[in-house]
Design a protein around this motif. Structure first.
Motif, short mmCIF file in Angstrom:
data_model
loop_
_atom_site.label_atom_id
_atom_site.label_comp_id
_atom_site.label_asym_id
_atom_site.label_seq_id
_atom_site.Cartn_x
_atom_site.Cartn_y
_atom_site.Cartn_z
N MET A 1 0.85 -1.19 0.00
CA MET A 1 0.00 0.00 0.00
C MET A 1 0.89 1.24 0.00
O MET A 1 1.81 1.35 0.81
N SER A 2 0.60 2.18 -0.89
CA SER A 2 1.42 3.37 -1.00
C SER A 2 1.18 4.30 0.18
O SER A 2 0.18 4.21 0.89
N LEU A 3 2.11 5.24 0.37
CA LEU A 3 1.98 6.21 1.46
C LEU A 3 0.75 7.07 1.25
O LEU A 3 0.04 7.40 2.21
N GLN A 4 0.48 7.45 0.00
CA GLN A 4 -0.70 8.27 -0.27
C GLN A 4 -1.97 7.52 0.11
O GLN A 4 -2.88 8.10 0.72
N THR A 5 -2.06 6.25 -0.24
CA THR A 5 -3.25 5.46 0.11
C THR A 5 -3.40 5.33 1.62
O THR A 5 -4.52 5.46 2.16
N ARG A 6 -2.30 5.08 2.31
CA ARG A 6 -2.37 4.95 3.77
C ARG A 6 -2.82 6.26 4.42
O ARG A 6 -3.64 6.27 5.35
N LEU A 7 -2.28 7.38 3.94
CA LEU A 7 -2.66 8.68 4.51
C LEU A 7 -4.15 8.96 4.26
O LEU A 7 -4.86 9.42 5.17
N MET A 8 -4.61 8.70 3.02
CA MET A 8 -6.01 8.95 2.72
C MET A 8 -6.92 8.05 3.55
O MET A 8 -7.96 8.50 4.06
N ALA A 180 -12.02 13.38 0.36
CA ALA A 180 -11.13 12.45 -0.33
C ALA A 180 -10.42 13.12 -1.50
O ALA A 180 -9.21 12.97 -1.69
N LEU A 181 -11.17 13.90 -2.29
CA LEU A 181 -10.56 14.60 -3.42
C LEU A 181 -9.54 15.62 -2.95
O LEU A 181 -8.41 15.70 -3.47
N THR A 182 -9.94 16.41 -1.93
CA THR A 182 -9.02 17.43 -1.42
C THR A 182 -7.78 16.81 -0.82
O THR A 182 -6.65 17.27 -1.04
N THR A 183 -7.99 15.73 -0.04
CA THR A 183 -6.84 15.05 0.58
C THR A 183 -5.91 14.46 -0.47
O THR A 183 -4.68 14.56 -0.36
N ALA A 184 -6.51 13.82 -1.50
CA ALA A 184 -5.69 13.22 -2.56
C ALA A 184 -4.85 14.28 -3.26
O ALA A 184 -3.65 14.09 -3.51
N ILE A 185 -5.48 15.41 -3.59
CA ILE A 185 -4.74 16.48 -4.27
C ILE A 185 -3.66 17.05 -3.37
O ILE A 185 -2.51 17.25 -3.78
N LEU A 191 3.60 15.39 -1.65
CA LEU A 191 4.59 14.33 -1.85
C LEU A 191 5.36 14.48 -3.16
O LEU A 191 6.22 13.65 -3.46
N ARG A 192 5.07 15.53 -3.91
CA ARG A 192 5.79 15.74 -5.16
C ARG A 192 7.30 15.86 -4.95
O ARG A 192 8.08 15.31 -5.74
N PRO A 193 7.76 16.58 -3.90
CA PRO A 193 9.21 16.60 -3.67
C PRO A 193 9.80 15.21 -3.42
O PRO A 193 10.92 14.94 -3.85
N LEU A 194 9.04 14.32 -2.75
CA LEU A 194 9.56 12.97 -2.53
C LEU A 194 9.67 12.20 -3.84
O LEU A 194 10.61 11.42 -4.04
N ARG A 195 8.69 12.42 -4.74
CA ARG A 195 8.80 11.76 -6.04
C ARG A 195 9.98 12.30 -6.83
O ARG A 195 10.65 11.55 -7.55
#
Length: 491
Positions: A1-8, A180-185, A191-195
């Protein structure tokens, strides 16, 4: 599970739990408020009905008798009375429904359900078969003592709660979708700097770093490496790490080139005496095999002398290399008290006969300057610096050796007014086998280890050696701490 999915999942789950708790508390509070308001309203009806019951001349009035000719103002009003005439009850289904127009009479079963729900309590909620859910209140007529039960349906409360829960559910679902939309965005942007860090690290990992000249040019973009944010700090740290690795790789490449040059220079220095030894040994053997007598003995003697000279030269080179290796390990120095003034006088006395065509001078203080060090190695420093000045300057050059004390340092300087040092070799002057003459002719210098040895000895004493040079003014400066903290004197 990705970090984004876990956070959401964590955020939406936590918010959903909060919204469910708020909905439950709101519904419970609103339900209790509506129940209390309904009890107050029913209590007013019960009080009014108790007075009406008391107005009857006898205590035998039924519920129908009490409501006869009365117009009910509340639809669905339930009224029951228990007196000497027994227990009776009615329900008015429609507004303005009078007794004469046919109210619904409660059966004995329905009345028993009401009595069971109250069970000695003043008010209760009861589900009456064929009628519905009611909130009922019981009072006693003040004069006749008859028991009065009044009630109103709970349909309005249930409808309000149902409407409220529907609104809450719909608003919650809409809010969760928006969340969910706001959190995802937000998470994706955050997380863009991490990518960017991962992409940069991947590109660097795909580079060949184990051989050859390597330069890491990949960096996290400055827009994604803002140290004021947590994720940007990762990018900034990676950039700093890559800068350090790039510098280390450049130093490694430089060391490799220096090592290759060192091996080549050492091989060159050793090849000449080995070739001479081999040549003279072959010449001696040929002379002995081809001729006898004094001529053969004389030729053999000359060859052996040359062999001995080349062996000594090779021995000095090997000893110099061994000395440098030991100095690098810090094992060669033997500490004691060293008078730099006396050392300078002796060094100049030894150097003067080797170059009578130079002008020599010395400048030392009247008081001795004593340091803690290895007298033999310090004498070697002075000798190497004077030999360097003598070898690389023309006849008539003035060479000055001076000793002084500046603060906590003893300072030894060798100055000459010769042509100066070529700027192209100044940075590598103290490197091993460093020589301005790339042909490495014996007439223009030694093996190129003299200044490297001097630097190693000085640094072994906790000091430093520097050079400043321009045409007509070249100065080598040696600074030695008078009382160094690291080494201890040996008896």
């Amino acid at each position: 599970m990705s970090l984004q999915t876990r956070l959401m999942t964590a955020v939406i789950g936590f918010v959903s739990l909060i919204l469910v708790i708020v909905a439950v508390i709101t519904s419970a509070t609103l339900g209790a408020t509506l129940e209390r308001q309904l009890d107050e309203k029913i209590g007013q009806y019960a009080t009014q009905l108790s007075y009406i019951v008391d107005d009857f001349p006898s205590n035998i009035a039924t519920a129908e008798d009490v409501l006869a000719g009365k117009t009910a103002q509340e639809p669905g009003l339930l009224f029951a009375v228990s007196n000497q005439a027994g227990t009776s009850g009615v329900v008015l289904n429609n507004p303005g429904n009078a007794v004469g127009s046919g109210p619904d009479t409660l059966t004995s079963t329905q009345l028993a359900q009401i009595e069971s729900a109250l069970h000695g309590a003043r008010n209760a909620t009861v589900a009456i078969d064929g009628v519905g859910s009611y909130r009922v209140v019981v009072v006693t007529a003040p004069r006749t003592g008859a028991t009065i039960v009044a009630g109103l349906p709970r349909d309005e409360i249930q409808n309000q709660l149902t409407t409220l829960l529907t609104v809450i559910v719909l608003a919650t679902l809409g809010g969760l979708i928006l969340l969910a939309l706001t959190t995802a965005i937000t998470i994706r942007v955050s997380l863009r700097p991490l990518r960017a860090v991962a992409a940069t690290a991947t590109r660097v990992a795909n580079q060949q770093l184990d051989r050859g000249e390597v330069q890491i040019t990949e960096r996290v973009p400055a827009s994604e490496a803002d140290p004021r944010t947590e994720t940007g700090l990762v990018g900034a740290s990676l950039n700093k790490l890559l800068d350090h690795v790039n510098s280390s790789l450049a130093a490694r490449q430089k060391n490799e080139e220096r090592m290759r040059r060192f091996v080549a220079d050492a091989s060159h220095e050793l090849r000449t005496p080995l070739a001479s030894i081999r040549g003279y040994s072959e010449l001696s053997l040929r002379a002995l095999s081809q001729q006898q007598g004094p001529a053969a003995i004389e030729g053999t003697t000359t060859s052996l002398e040359r062999i001995q000279a080349q062996s000594l030269r090779m021995t000095r080179l090997v000893e110099d290399l061994l000395l440098l290796a030991r100095l690098d390990e810090g094992r060669e120095l033997v500490y004691g008290t060293v008078d730099l003034t006396q050392l300078a006088l002796e060094g100049l006395s030894d150097a003067r006969p080797t170059a009578v065509d130079h002008r020599w001078s010395i400048d030392v203080p009247d008081e001795p300057i004593v340091v803690l060090g290895d007298a033999g190695r310090m004498h070697q420093v002075v000798a190497n610096l004077l030999a360097n000045a003598r070898t690389h300057t023309p006849a008539g050059t003035e060479i000055t050796l001076s000793v002084s004390r500046e603060g906590d340092d003893a300072v030894l300087r060798v100055h000459d007014d010769g042509p100066g040092i070529d700027p192209s070799v100044r940075d590598e002057l103290f490197a091993r086998f460093a020589r301005a003459d790339t042909s490495r002719a014996r007439q223009t210098g030694g093996t190129g280890l003299g200044l490297a040895i001097a630097k190693a000895i000085v640094e072994g004493h906790g000091g430093r050696i520097t050079v400043q040079s321009e045409p007509g003014d070249t100065t080598f400066t040696v600074r030695i701490p008078v009382t160094p903290g690291a080494p201890a004197a040996e008896d």
